[in-house]
Design an enzyme around this catalytic site. Structure first.
Site, short mmCIF file in Angstrom:
data_model
loop_
_atom_site.label_atom_id
_atom_site.label_comp_id
_atom_site.label_asym_id
_atom_site.label_seq_id
_atom_site.Cartn_x
_atom_site.Cartn_y
_atom_site.Cartn_z
N LYS A 42 7.25 31.70 3.52
CA LYS A 42 8.57 32.04 4.09
C LYS A 42 8.74 31.37 5.45
CE LYS A 42 9.17 36.10 6.39
NZ LYS A 42 9.75 35.97 7.74
N ASN A 43 7.76 31.55 6.32
CA ASN A 43 7.92 31.04 7.68
C ASN A 43 7.72 29.52 7.77
OD1 ASN A 43 8.45 33.62 8.42
ND2 ASN A 43 6.44 34.05 9.31
N ARG A 112 16.37 36.47 12.43
CA ARG A 112 16.14 35.78 13.69
C ARG A 112 15.89 34.29 13.52
NH1 ARG A 112 14.90 37.16 18.67
NH2 ARG A 112 13.69 35.25 18.79
N CYS A 136 14.86 43.09 17.32
CA CYS A 136 14.75 43.60 15.95
C CYS A 136 13.74 44.73 15.97
CB CYS A 136 14.37 42.50 14.98
SG CYS A 136 12.70 41.94 15.18
N ARG A 141 12.25 40.25 21.52
CA ARG A 141 12.28 38.87 21.02
C ARG A 141 13.30 37.97 21.73
NH1 ARG A 141 11.22 39.08 14.62
NH2 ARG A 141 10.25 37.08 15.03
N LEU A 145 12.44 30.66 25.97
CA LEU A 145 11.62 29.44 25.90
C LEU A 145 12.32 28.34 25.10
CD1 LEU A 145 8.17 31.19 25.35
CD2 LEU A 145 9.04 30.18 27.46
N ASP A 324 1.31 39.34 11.86
CA ASP A 324 1.99 39.69 10.61
C ASP A 324 1.08 40.42 9.62
OD1 ASP A 324 4.25 38.53 11.61
OD2 ASP A 324 4.02 36.64 10.52
N ARG A 416 12.64 40.46 1.87
CA ARG A 416 12.82 39.33 2.76
C ARG A 416 11.64 38.36 2.68
NH1 ARG A 416 13.50 40.81 8.68
NH2 ARG A 416 13.50 38.56 8.66
#
Ligand code: EPU
Length: 437
Positions: A42-43, A112, A136, A141, A145, A324, A416
């Site tokens: 996913k990421n 996000r 969230c 968050r 940066l 995670d 998700r």
């Protein structure tokens, strides 16, 4: 077909309502035998999809997981001008023209990582307007940066009326030091710098495998990026980027979740399609708990008696223990022999699963950024609520080793990030039923 923002809003709220009503009924298991295959990350895929905005030519992406977050990103890039086709786990994206430089609030507010479109939009069109992603369930968050990076590249950035707007006639390479190795900021700045004039260096860059995979994708598009996976990433700007073909890296968090699931039971489980080196801290901690893990090429075999020892964990940026997997690992530690501690150093509010695990009989106390876990013999079934994606995964793991059938509510969070979860667990003989009221 292109929809107006209003139409998108209606479709979205309908889907959201249906999803919000879904829950899982999960029965416990004694033994676990078989194999389970990990999907594309996913990421990894989300920033890659954002990166397709950088070229007019088509990009083909393989091993795209079928996830709610991926669908949200599809809608965002479609609004911006992308033509997206999906066939199974293959995706073709072509963005011959950027139709809009403002990302739609309806979608950005849900996820996000939609902020990932900021860098590509800015460098391709000279302007990007993206709603502030906001906090969230796991923390505040901020995006300071990311903004620091865009400004260093010469953009003017204004925040107002809930939007971040960046403009630049041209971006010019710069040396950027990140105060924290933020994954999102590293990816966004890296994408923005691909077509900036001259050389950009990102110091104290994030080293996560998903950052490396994005750099590989961008280099296939013709970018000149070196050093990804180290503290310093160097990007030499190029005039334009082309299309390319890429297979997304395996999801190390999904893999870790399955390894932890195997560890918690009398198991012999083969977790397929993993990069073992991406899971070093998780494997090390599972071995410390008393589990056997062996590498079999691109697979990992977990053999466990289910009787485990307590360990202490501190979450850290990669290659440290991933935040995670903090919640899933806590489900495991809630029923080991002895007392464990988990210190969360990445997100300030990532313990919402504690009260849900305690509803199942766990004995966990929070002290500041640490959770003190007193291992107990058995968890009990209960009605519990997923408060975020990984908290949801933790509750599924806890449910599988509880006495009685557990109902996990609000599973839209789990949708998700875990591809075809019911099918994958069902193939192992696990009884997990989606109930929509
Ligand atoms: N941070 C700042 N300023 C910034 C950016 C980040 O202070 O400008 C802080 C954050 O508030 C947080 C820390 O830095 O406390 C880490 O944030 P980071 O930017 O590294 O994370 P992210 O890019 O927002 C990604 C993953 C998360 C994962 C983190 C850490 C994606 C889409 N998300 O988030 O994944 O937890 O890196 O590894 O890649 C999940 O999959 O469940 C998930 C939350």
């Amino acid at each position: 077909m292109f929809y107006s923002n209003k139409q998108y809003g209606i479709i979205l709220s309908k889907k959201k309502k249906e999803a919000n009503l879904a829950k899982y009924l999960i029965e416990p298991i004694n033994k676990l035998r078989g194999e389970i295959t990990v999907s594309g990350a996913k990421n990894g895929v989300l920033p890659i999809m954002a990166a397709t905005l950088l070229s007019t030519e088509p990009c083909i992406i393989h091993d795209v997981p079928s996830l709610k977050d991926v669908s949200v990103m599809v809608e965002i890039i479609r609004v911006l001008g992308a033509k997206v086709e999906r066939k199974g786990s293959d995706m073709r994206v072509e963005v011959d023209e950027i139709k809009r430089t403002e990302a739609p609030y309806e979608y950005v507010s849900q996820m996000r990582s939609s902020f990932d479109v900021m860098g590509p939009l800015l460098t391709r069109t000279g302007v990007a307007r993206v709603p502030l992603p906001g906090g969230c369930a796991i923390g505040e968050r901020p995006i300071d940066l990311h903004i620091k990076g865009f400004k260093a590249l010469g953009a003017t950035v204004e925040i107002g009326h809930g939007f971040v707007e960046a403009r630049a006639e041209k971006l010019v390479g710069a040396s950027i030091y990140l105060d924290f190795p933020s994954v999102g900021a590293t990816k966004n700045i890296m994408m923005a710098a691909t077509m900036a004039e001259g050389v950009t260096t990102i110091e104290n860059a994030a080293k996560e495998p998903e950052v490396v995979d994005l750099a590989i994708f961008l280099n296939k598009m013709g970018a000149k990026i070196s050093g990804s996976g180290t503290d310093t990433i160097r990007i030499t700007g190029v005039e334009k980027l082309t299309g390319c073909e890429h297979t997304v890296l395996p999801d190390r968090i999904e893999a870790g979740t399955f390894l932890i699931m195997g560890a918690m039971h009398d198991s012999d489980l083969l977790v397929k399609n993993v990069v073992p080196s991406h899971l070093k801290p998780v494997i090390a901690k599972l071995i410390e708990c008393g589990v056997d893990i062996t590498e079999e090429g691109d697979d990992l075999r977990v053999v466990s008696s289910g009787k485990l020892k307590a360990v202490d964990i501190t979450t850290l940026p990669y290659p440290g223990f991933p935040t995670d997997l903090q919640a899933p690992f806590m489900a495991l530690l809630s029923k080991v022999n002895g007392n464990s501690t988990i210190m969360e150093t990445i997100f300030e509010n990532r313990f919402a699963h504690v009260s849900e695990l305690n509803r199942m009989g766990a004995k966990i106390k929070i002290e500041g950024h640490s959770a003190l876990i007193q291992g107990i013999e058995n968890l009990q079934s209960a009605d519990v609520k997923a408060t975020d994606l990984r908290a949801g995964a933790a509750l599924i793991l806890a449910a599988l080793s509880a006495e009685g059938a557990t109902t996990v509510h609000d599973i839209y969070h789990i949708d998700r990030g875990y591809n075809k979860l019911e099918e994958k667990l069902g193939n192992l003989g696990i009884h997990i039923t989606r109930i929509i009221e």
